[in-house]
Design a protein around this motif. Structure first.
Motif, PDB file in Angstrom:
ATOM      1  N   HIS A 250       0.795  -1.230   0.000  1.00  0.00           N
ATOM      2  CA  HIS A 250       0.000   0.000   0.000  1.00  0.00           C
ATOM      3  C   HIS A 250       0.830   1.284   0.000  1.00  0.00           C
ATOM      4  CE1 HIS A 250      -3.591  -2.396   0.498  1.00  0.00           C
ATOM      5  NE2 HIS A 250      -3.063  -2.999   1.547  1.00  0.00           N
ATOM      6  N   HIS A 251       1.865   1.349   0.824  1.00  0.00           N
ATOM      7  CA  HIS A 251       2.702   2.557   0.832  1.00  0.00           C
ATOM      8  C   HIS A 251       3.612   2.621  -0.382  1.00  0.00           C
ATOM      9  CE1 HIS A 251       1.329   3.706   4.770  1.00  0.00           C
ATOM     10  NE2 HIS A 251       1.793   2.612   5.340  1.00  0.00           N
ATOM     11  N   MET A 252       3.928   1.454  -0.924  1.00  0.00           N
ATOM     12  CA  MET A 252       4.762   1.344  -2.127  1.00  0.00           C
ATOM     13  C   MET A 252       6.166   1.944  -1.926  1.00  0.00           C
ATOM     14  SD  MET A 252       2.360  -0.213  -3.609  1.00  0.00           S
ATOM     15  CE  MET A 252       3.101  -0.586  -5.199  1.00  0.00           C
ATOM     16  N   VAL A 253       6.711   1.747  -0.744  1.00  0.00           N
ATOM     17  CA  VAL A 253       8.071   2.223  -0.479  1.00  0.00           C
ATOM     18  C   VAL A 253       9.090   1.101  -0.672  1.00  0.00           C
ATOM     19  CG1 VAL A 253       7.307   4.032   1.111  1.00  0.00           C
ATOM     20  CG2 VAL A 253       7.878   1.775   2.015  1.00  0.00           C
ATOM     21  N   THR A 254       8.596  -0.131  -0.773  1.00  0.00           N
ATOM     22  CA  THR A 254       9.432  -1.288  -1.081  1.00  0.00           C
ATOM     23  C   THR A 254       8.725  -2.114  -2.148  1.00  0.00           C
ATOM     24  OG1 THR A 254       8.389  -2.516   0.713  1.00  0.00           O
ATOM     25  CG2 THR A 254      10.487  -1.427   1.227  1.00  0.00           C
ATOM     26  N   LYS A 255       9.420  -3.127  -2.656  1.00  0.00           N
ATOM     27  CA  LYS A 255       8.862  -3.920  -3.749  1.00  0.00           C
ATOM     28  C   LYS A 255       8.198  -5.215  -3.273  1.00  0.00           C
ATOM     29  CE  LYS A 255      12.255  -2.193  -7.102  1.00  0.00           C
ATOM     30  NZ  LYS A 255      13.422  -2.558  -7.944  1.00  0.00           N
ATOM     31  N   ASN A 256       8.655  -5.728  -2.137  1.00  0.00           N
ATOM     32  CA  ASN A 256       8.167  -7.037  -1.701  1.00  0.00           C
ATOM     33  C   ASN A 256       8.442  -7.234  -0.214  1.00  0.00           C
ATOM     34  OD1 ASN A 256      10.976  -7.758  -1.520  1.00  0.00           O
ATOM     35  ND2 ASN A 256      10.928  -8.109  -3.759  1.00  0.00           N
ATOM     36  N   GLY A 257       8.032  -8.391   0.294  1.00  0.00           N
ATOM     37  CA  GLY A 257       8.193  -8.678   1.700  1.00  0.00           C
ATOM     38  C   GLY A 257       9.637  -8.768   2.147  1.00  0.00           C
ATOM     39  N   VAL A 258      10.484  -9.181   1.256  1.00  0.00           N
ATOM     40  CA  VAL A 258      11.911  -9.276   1.590  1.00  0.00           C
ATOM     41  C   VAL A 258      12.464  -7.888   1.897  1.00  0.00           C
ATOM     42  CG1 VAL A 258      14.189  -9.948   0.761  1.00  0.00           C
ATOM     43  CG2 VAL A 258      12.196 -11.345   0.167  1.00  0.00           C
ATOM     44  N   GLU A 259      12.181  -6.942   1.014  1.00  0.00           N
ATOM     45  CA  GLU A 259      12.658  -5.570   1.232  1.00  0.00           C
ATOM     46  C   GLU A 259      11.975  -4.936   2.448  1.00  0.00           C
ATOM     47  OE1 GLU A 259      12.364  -3.116  -2.210  1.00  0.00           O
ATOM     48  OE2 GLU A 259      13.634  -4.411  -3.462  1.00  0.00           O
ATOM     49  N   SER A 260      10.686  -5.225   2.611  1.00  0.00           N
ATOM     50  CA  SER A 260       9.943  -4.632   3.729  1.00  0.00           C
ATOM     51  C   SER A 260      10.463  -5.125   5.072  1.00  0.00           C
ATOM     52  CB  SER A 260       8.450  -4.958   3.607  1.00  0.00           C
ATOM     53  OG  SER A 260       7.898  -4.358   2.462  1.00  0.00           O
TER      54      SER A 260
END
Length: 702
Positions: A250-260
């Motif tokens: 939703h925030h679109m500050v990362t690409k996927n769960g790994v980055e998040s």
């Protein structure tokens, strides 16, 4: 006194024996057992907002906003002490039976110290209201009650949701709450700072939204600079539930769960409520984070577990299950409900005299609605006393009680095959046969609450406006038009448009969500067994036209400190059956800029009714470029007075009250003088008109 250093050393020694995978496994809320190290499974998620929640039977206290309406610091600590006592009792019993499930642990994700800046926010009733000073002064003793003061934590408190979080619920997973530095340090951060610095809260939970561009569960400004560096917070940081998933979805500050997962861990989020930290192994493989970050988070979490005595024998292990919902705890819940109820209007009808009544009419969808006692994040009481039941129990066989639901809580009719307003005729019949009518209206957690729970028509939990559901509007209008004496009791956790009730009813009561003993407490208020002593922790506006857009986080035009138009009922307002006057207010000694001031206040109850009341102190720093528009709360004390009794009390005003927050978020001193207003209500014209009481003024010329 708890020894954090020793607990951390023990945590370091234990974590050093773990593999990286084992460490990472402990960073999820549902941490699995590590049998080879003698570590049992532990679920970190438990709630204690106004009683142990969602795990079966527990004492259900009034909702948090009602707790705040009592303006009683001692009561807050007592309530929290009961909550921690019952949490321990339930934990002891659960682990005895091998039950280590969710809502069974000792880490209570309470209190919610967000500022209730807008009455539309569905979760506002979880908070202590709109004022940072009141919120701070109530949160500190609550956390102290949860955590205790012994060698071990009784339970671990958690200040949430850090920070700048108060709706809209429907947008919370993607919303960027933008607040300037002045509003941050004047309004949104002080309560969290008090929780950390004064109460030594063990945990802080991040919010779903972004604040000024950064997700709150991965915010360099909030988590690293303010919380850890400036405030020296040493406890653990937990995400709101599935908030880290919002980074990429939703925030679109990362690409996927790994980055998040890497971003959150790198910024200091130790515990993931959710499942995104399952991606940490891949994040480590991709070198997006480090073993050292994983290890530090695990050490912080096990430090908390050691502080809770989970690997030791403690005095709390002996707390028996019979402590849950004990007689003493239920009595405290009733007392809390009595103190929380706010009398907004009284044309002399209250207190009711049983001997003068033959028939009482009790009408309304919340008259016999258990949900209107609960609020949200609640446990389950073994017995609920609704308003109807409380009145019936009080009058017994001496007075006839007639009841009509009058309307559905929000639908146009009760029966599917019936015509609209199919219960109003019955309500009118009850009213016409009654000497006095108690009309119980309002909401419950299905109409104001958290997004994704039951929610309103839009499933967001927020209110669209300040109006009652249309079916209730029609019911209230019809009953008020009968010409009968009507007492309107509003069961909500937020401000509503009570204009018609204020104009036509004989009395108006704000009952909040008063807990399982709420009906008994209300009856005691109605019949004068107890004099009401609650004060509003929020402003009741006349209309939404008085407020900025819901998504605007600027404080301009918001809350009593920045409101420029007259409210319906002001912050700090509440009537009693007594007549408490501030006779005298003076400084114990000449105030100085760098010292807290002590105000000696003489109060007298001029009535023949024993009562409690709140002495409130507000400050206006004159000629300041940065002071709020209106005087701001800077101190208060609750006092008990017998009939005709006079007392002296001392109220401390922090030296910080003389300072203002400038546009850079700095606390500065820029006033020619400071005026302190001391009274049983705020120093605004509406309060004076409603109470007929003026505040005493103390002027400090700097």
């Amino acid at each position: 006194m708890r020894d954090r250093k020793k607990a951390r050393e023990r945590a370091e020694a234990l974590v050093s024996q773990m593999t990286v995978d084992e460490m990472a496994s402990q960073l999820k809320f549902d941490a699995p057992a590590i049998e080879r190290l003698g570590i049992p499974a532990y679920n970190w998620w438990n709630e204690g907002l106004h009683g142990v929640a969602r795990a079966g039977t527990a004492t259900v206290f009034p909702q948090a906003i009602a707790m705040a309406a009592a303006w009683d610091t001692d009561l807050m600590k007592a309530e929290a002490s009961v909550i921690s006592e019952e949490a321990r009792a339930k934990y002891n019993e659960s682990i005895k039976h091998g039950d280590r499930d969710i809502y069974k642990g000792l880490t209570l994700w309470s209190p919610n110290v967000n500022i209730f800046r807008d009455p539309r926010w569905g979760r506002g009733h979880e908070t202590y209201g709109e004022d940072p000073t009141l919120t701070s002064r109530l949160a500190v003793p609550f956390i102290e009650g949860l955590q205790g003061d012994g060698e071990y934590l009784k339970t671990a408190g958690c200040a949430k949701h850090f920070a700048v979080h108060s709706g809209p619920e429907a947008l919370r997973h993607s919303f960027d709450a933008k607040a300037n530095k002045k509003d941050m340090y004047e309004t949104y951060l002080p309560a969290f700072e008090a929780c950390v610095k004064e109460a030594d809260v063990e945990a802080v939970m991040g919010a779903y939204n972004r604040t000024n561009g950064e997700p709150c569960c991965a915010s360099e400004e909030l988590m690293e600079h303010i919380l850890r560096e400036d405030w020296k917070f040493e406890g653990h940081y937990v995400s709101d539930c599935w908030a880290i998933r919002d980074f990429h979805e939703h925030h679109m500050v990362t690409k996927n769960g790994v980055e998040s997962s890497a971003l959150a861990l790198n910024k200091g989020c130790d515990l993931n409520c959710g499942c995104t930290y399952l991606c940490l192994k891949e994040a480590l493989n991709k070198r997006l984070t480090t073993k050292e970050k994983v290890k530090e988070a695990a050490i912080r979490l096990f430090t908390t577990r050691f502080l809770l005595g989970m690997f030791d024998e403690t005095e709390f292990d002996k707390i028996p299950y019979t402590a849950v919902e004990s007689k003493e705890h239920l009595e405290l819940s009733r007392k809390a409900a009595e103190e929380s109820i706010v009398l907004l209007k009284n044309n002399g009808i209250l207190p009711l005299k049983k001997e003068e009544l033959k028939i009482i009419g009790v009408i309304g969808p919340n008259a016999d609605n258990r949900s209107s006692l609960d609020g949200n994040y609640h446990g389950t009481a073994s017995r609920y006393i609704t308003a109807l039941e409380g009145i019936q129990d009080y009058v017994g066989d001496d007075v006839r009680v007639m009841y009509a639901k009058g309307s559905h809580l929000f639908l146009d009719k009760e029966e599917a095959l019936a015509q609209e307003d199919d219960r109003i005729a019955e309500a009118l019949s009850v009213a016409e046969h009654s000497d006095v009518v108690v009309l119980c209206i309002g909401l419950d957690e299905s109409l104001e609450g958290e997004e994704g729970d039951t929610g309103n028509a839009y499933a967001s939990g927020d209110k669209e406006n300040l109006e009652f559901p249309k079916s209730q509007q029609r019911l209230m209008h019809a009953v008020l038009e009968t010409g009968k004496k009507v007492i309107v009791c509003n069961f909500t956790g937020s401000a509503m448009n009570l204009s018609e009730a204020e104009e036509k009813a004989e009395a108006v009561i704000q009952a909040w969500y008063p807990g399982s003993q709420g009906g008994k407490a209300l009856a005691n208020i109605l019949f004068g067994e107890v004099s009401p002593s609650g004060k509003l922790p929020i402003t009741f506006y006349r209309t939404l036209d008085q407020l900025p857009d819901f998504t605007d986080y600027s404080m301009k035009g918001r809350t009593y400190r920045y409101l420029t138009e007259e409210p319906l009922y002001p912050f700090g307002y509440g009537l009693s059956y007594g007549d408490v006057q501030v006779e005298k207010a003076e400084f114990a000694k000449a105030p100085e800029k760098e010292q807290d001031a002590e105000i000696c206040v003489t109060v007298k109850n001029y009535s023949e009714v024993a009562t409690r009341d709140v002495v409130e102190v507000y400050i206006k720093n004159q000629d300041s470029k940065y002071a709020p528009v209106n005087p701001a709360l800077c101190g208060f004390a609750k006092v008990s007075l017998g009939a005709g009794e006079e007392k002296e009390l001392t109220i401390t005003v922090s030296k910080e009250a003389y300072k203002v927050v400038n546009d850079e978020g700095e606390k500065i001193f820029d006033s020619s003088s400071s005026v302190l207003f001391v009274g049983t209500n705020g120093p605004d014209k509406r309060s004076e008109a409603l109470t007929g009481k003026m505040t005493k003024q103390l002027v400090i010329n700097w």
